[in-house]
Motif scaffolding. Structure first.
Motif, PDB file in Angstrom:
ATOM      1  N   LEU A   7       4.830  26.084   0.462  1.00  0.00           N
ATOM      2  CA  LEU A   7       4.368  26.143   1.854  1.00  0.00           C
ATOM      3  C   LEU A   7       5.446  25.572   2.761  1.00  0.00           C
ATOM      4  CD1 LEU A   7       0.641  25.099   1.354  1.00  0.00           C
ATOM      5  CD2 LEU A   7       1.577  27.393   1.718  1.00  0.00           C
ATOM      6  N   PRO A  16       1.598  24.755   7.372  1.00  0.00           N
ATOM      7  CA  PRO A  16       0.353  25.214   6.758  1.00  0.00           C
ATOM      8  C   PRO A  16       0.443  26.708   6.416  1.00  0.00           C
ATOM      9  CG  PRO A  16      -0.009  24.502   9.042  1.00  0.00           C
ATOM     10  CD  PRO A  16       1.440  24.342   8.751  1.00  0.00           C
ATOM     11  N   ALA A  17      -0.235  27.100   5.370  1.00  0.00           N
ATOM     12  CA  ALA A  17      -0.217  28.496   4.918  1.00  0.00           C
ATOM     13  C   ALA A  17      -0.595  29.459   6.040  1.00  0.00           C
ATOM     14  CB  ALA A  17      -1.165  28.666   3.739  1.00  0.00           C
ATOM     15  N   GLU A  18      -1.479  29.031   6.916  1.00  0.00           N
ATOM     16  CA  GLU A  18      -1.985  29.911   7.972  1.00  0.00           C
ATOM     17  C   GLU A  18      -0.915  30.368   8.963  1.00  0.00           C
ATOM     18  OE1 GLU A  18      -5.222  27.623   6.184  1.00  0.00           O
ATOM     19  OE2 GLU A  18      -3.330  26.994   7.060  1.00  0.00           O
ATOM     20  N   VAL A  19       0.200  29.665   9.044  1.00  0.00           N
ATOM     21  CA  VAL A  19       1.247  30.058  10.003  1.00  0.00           C
ATOM     22  C   VAL A  19       2.480  30.652   9.325  1.00  0.00           C
ATOM     23  CG1 VAL A  19       0.489  28.373  11.723  1.00  0.00           C
ATOM     24  CG2 VAL A  19       2.345  27.782  10.133  1.00  0.00           C
ATOM     25  N   GLU A  21       4.619  33.493   7.234  1.00  0.00           N
ATOM     26  CA  GLU A  21       4.673  34.944   7.063  1.00  0.00           C
ATOM     27  C   GLU A  21       5.948  35.309   6.299  1.00  0.00           C
ATOM     28  OE1 GLU A  21       2.591  36.024  11.359  1.00  0.00           O
ATOM     29  OE2 GLU A  21       4.712  36.444  11.074  1.00  0.00           O
ATOM     30  N   ARG A  43       7.689  30.550   9.572  1.00  0.00           N
ATOM     31  CA  ARG A  43       6.579  30.263  10.480  1.00  0.00           C
ATOM     32  C   ARG A  43       6.445  31.464  11.417  1.00  0.00           C
ATOM     33  NH1 ARG A  43       7.858  24.973  13.552  1.00  0.00           N
ATOM     34  NH2 ARG A  43       8.338  26.461  15.178  1.00  0.00           N
ATOM     35  N   SER A  44       5.262  31.789  11.858  1.00  0.00           N
ATOM     36  CA  SER A  44       5.038  33.011  12.636  1.00  0.00           C
ATOM     37  C   SER A  44       5.902  33.096  13.894  1.00  0.00           C
ATOM     38  CB  SER A  44       3.564  33.177  12.992  1.00  0.00           C
ATOM     39  OG  SER A  44       3.089  32.054  13.706  1.00  0.00           O
TER      40      SER A  44
END
Length: 107
Positions: A7, A16-19, A21, A43-44
């Motif tokens: 990560l 965090p995994a959510e951001v 790509e 990161r996005s």
């Protein structure tokens, strides 16, 4: 990509995994395949800068930020930083070099 790199955004570090790509070094539309060595985990917001030609990575894994981002301290601070990759990373440096030359030529 997460299994290979964890990560971690290759440019900014732990995230965090959510951001995170997967960014392609070669357009997916032209290859239609996902290969770890032809991508970076970003990161996005960094991914968008990378895809927009405002951030590039050299063959030596050094980050360059477009001069047009000089007024944005958090992004400008990334200029001349090294990618955060594990020693076992298998990033295709030839693809990075080609993309770097094409991207920075537009600055």
């Amino acid at each position: 990509m997460v299994r290979e790199y964890g990560l971690v955004c290759a440019v900014t570090g732990a995230a965090p995994a959510e951001v995170l790509e997967a960014a392609h070094l070669r357009p997916f539309a032209s290859t239609e395949r996902h290969r770890v060595e032809e991508g970076l985990l970003l990161r996005s917001d960094i991914h968008r800068l990378f895809d927009s030609g405002l951030l590039a990575v050299s063959r030596d894994l050094v980050v360059s930020v477009a001069p047009s981002l000089a007024g944005h301290a958090s992004y400008h601070a990334l200029d001349d930083s090294l990618l955060e990759l594990p020693p076992t990373a298998c990033v295709n440096r030839e693809l990075l070099a080609d993309l770097y030359a094409k991207t920075t030529a537009t600055w």
